[in-house]
Design a protein around this motif. Structure first.
Motif, short mmCIF file in Angstrom:
data_model
loop_
_atom_site.label_atom_id
_atom_site.label_comp_id
_atom_site.label_asym_id
_atom_site.label_seq_id
_atom_site.Cartn_x
_atom_site.Cartn_y
_atom_site.Cartn_z
N ASN A 3 0.78 -1.12 -0.38
CA ASN A 3 0.54 -0.24 -0.24
C ASN A 3 1.45 1.49 0.14
OD1 ASN A 3 -1.65 -1.53 0.33
ND2 ASN A 3 -2.10 -1.35 1.91
N ARG A 4 2.47 1.05 -0.27
CA ARG A 4 2.70 2.62 -0.15
C ARG A 4 2.67 2.90 -1.61
NH1 ARG A 4 8.98 0.45 0.17
NH2 ARG A 4 8.09 -0.83 -1.14
N PRO A 5 2.46 4.17 -1.29
CA PRO A 5 2.28 5.15 -2.45
C PRO A 5 3.41 5.57 -3.41
CG PRO A 5 2.99 6.78 -0.31
CD PRO A 5 2.33 4.78 0.15
N ASN A 6 3.34 5.33 -4.42
CA ASN A 6 4.32 6.02 -5.61
C ASN A 6 4.93 6.93 -5.02
OD1 ASN A 6 4.23 3.37 -7.33
ND2 ASN A 6 2.07 5.43 -8.41
N PRO A 7 6.57 7.24 -5.37
CA PRO A 7 7.16 8.25 -4.67
C PRO A 7 7.37 8.98 -5.62
CG PRO A 7 8.63 6.89 -6.04
CD PRO A 7 7.63 5.41 -5.34
N THR A 8 7.14 10.65 -5.27
CA THR A 8 7.02 12.11 -6.22
C THR A 8 8.68 12.50 -6.23
OG1 THR A 8 7.58 12.88 -4.21
CG2 THR A 8 5.07 13.08 -4.13
N TRP A 9 8.50 12.94 -7.54
CA TRP A 9 9.41 13.56 -7.99
C TRP A 9 10.35 13.93 -7.06
CZ3 TRP A 9 11.46 18.73 -9.48
CH2 TRP A 9 12.72 18.57 -10.62
N LEU A 10 10.50 14.62 -6.01
CA LEU A 10 10.31 15.57 -4.98
C LEU A 10 11.39 14.44 -4.18
CD1 LEU A 10 9.17 18.99 -4.23
CD2 LEU A 10 10.85 18.57 -5.51
N HIS A 11 10.72 13.11 -3.97
CA HIS A 11 10.97 12.20 -2.60
C HIS A 11 11.69 11.62 -3.64
CE1 HIS A 11 11.43 9.31 0.44
NE2 HIS A 11 10.70 8.00 -0.66
N TYR A 12 11.78 11.32 -4.59
CA TYR A 12 13.17 10.21 -5.49
C TYR A 12 14.10 11.27 -5.41
CZ TYR A 12 14.80 7.35 -8.96
OH TYR A 12 15.94 6.83 -9.78
N LEU A 13 13.95 12.72 -5.69
CA LEU A 13 15.30 13.33 -5.77
C LEU A 13 16.06 12.97 -4.31
CD1 LEU A 13 14.20 16.94 -7.35
CD2 LEU A 13 16.11 14.75 -8.32
N HIS A 14 15.81 12.60 -3.17
CA HIS A 14 16.31 12.62 -1.79
C HIS A 14 16.94 11.23 -1.48
CE1 HIS A 14 16.38 13.63 2.32
NE2 HIS A 14 15.50 12.54 2.62
N ILE A 15 15.62 10.22 -2.53
CA ILE A 15 16.32 9.69 -1.64
C ILE A 15 17.27 8.25 -2.46
CG2 ILE A 15 14.61 8.57 -0.72
CD1 ILE A 15 13.64 6.89 -3.24
#
Length: 269
Positions: A3-15
């Motif tokens: 049930n984890r939401p798809n990562p946003t672009w900003l979250h993806y940049l962070h990880i």
């Protein structure tokens, strides 16, 4: 069940920052090697999506230069344009777009050019969208940007240097947007200032106001604000603002006051 939401672009940049992975298919090598590989024929982004660059001469109705990228754009190779000249390009125009450019856009463009010194023509950038027929027989929408690098003393353009892009996924075929920008030559890094943006419509029906737009316009003429009009018509203020913007776009007016003045002058209200 995940049930984890798809990562946003900003979250993806962070990880992704400073992340190492053992899942990379191959080592791309040094940066210099990566950049060098971009120019290879196998790199599809540049091979199929690079803009078309051209140089034409109105004195001979010819193309002095046409980049090979024209083939990936419309299927016709550069040599066809060199041999056929501007006449070949004209034969690919959608007939309605050709009529619009011939009868309205080009005369307006020429009038502007004659209003400024010929020596300054190269400091202005002209852009507009239109459709051309591909070798496969279907139409695509393209954006053309050009500047006139040589003109005669009377202000008539002689040579045009430009670029063409495929914008089929974004363009509205019913509307042509023509812009005139000026390069700022006195700045260290040349900036562009938009001087004019004019909307042209292939069908006059697109210029007509809807009944709701006319209602909004009448209340605007009475001096009401967008919020007051929204209350009168039981609409949201955002909807009223959108109606006003649509009317300004249809009439090429920059603000509400100009829209009302234009509408009174044209007996629209």
């Amino acid at each position: 069940m995940n049930n984890r939401p798809n990562p946003t672009w900003l979250h993806y940049l962070h990880i992704s920052k400073n992340k190492t992975s053992d899942l990379i298919l191959e080592d791309p090598g040094p940066i210099e090697t990566m950049i060098g590989n971009l120019s290879g024929n196998s790199f599809d982004l540049l091979a199929h999506n690079a803009p078309v660059v051209y140089l034409n001469d109105y004195r001979s109705n010819s193309y002095v230069f046409m980049s090979k990228t024209i083939k990936s754009l419309c299927g016709h190779d550069a040599e066809a344009f060199i041999r056929g000249g501007i006449g070949h390009a004209v034969s690919l125009f959608h007939k309605d777009d050709l009529r619009l450019f011939n009868e309205q856009i080009f005369p307006d463009r020429l009038k502007f050019l004659k209003s400024i010194p010929a020596s300054e023509h190269k400091n202005y950038l002209f852009s507009y969208n239109f459709r051309i027929k591909t070798k496969a027989g279907h139409y695509i929408s393209i954006l053309q940007k050009n500047t006139f690098i040589q003109s005669d003393l009377r202000g008539n353009p002689l040579m045009s240097l430009g670029m063409i892009y495929d914008i089929s996924a974004y363009a509205d075929p019913a509307k042509t947007v023509h812009t005139i920008d000026k390069f700022s030559t006195d700045a260290p890094c040349s900036k562009i200032q938009t001087l004019e943006q004019t909307n042209y419509y292939l069908d006059d029906r697109y210029k007509q106001f809807s009944n709701r737009e006319r209602e909004v316009l009448l209340w605007m003429a009475d001096g009401l604000t967008s919020k007051e009009i929204a209350d009168k018509l039981s609409l949201s203020e955002h909807t009223v603002i959108n109606h006003r913007r649509n009317m300004q776009e249809k009439t090429n007016t920059p603000n509400a006051i100009s829209l009302v003045a234009y509408s009174i002058k044209k007996n629209l209200i």
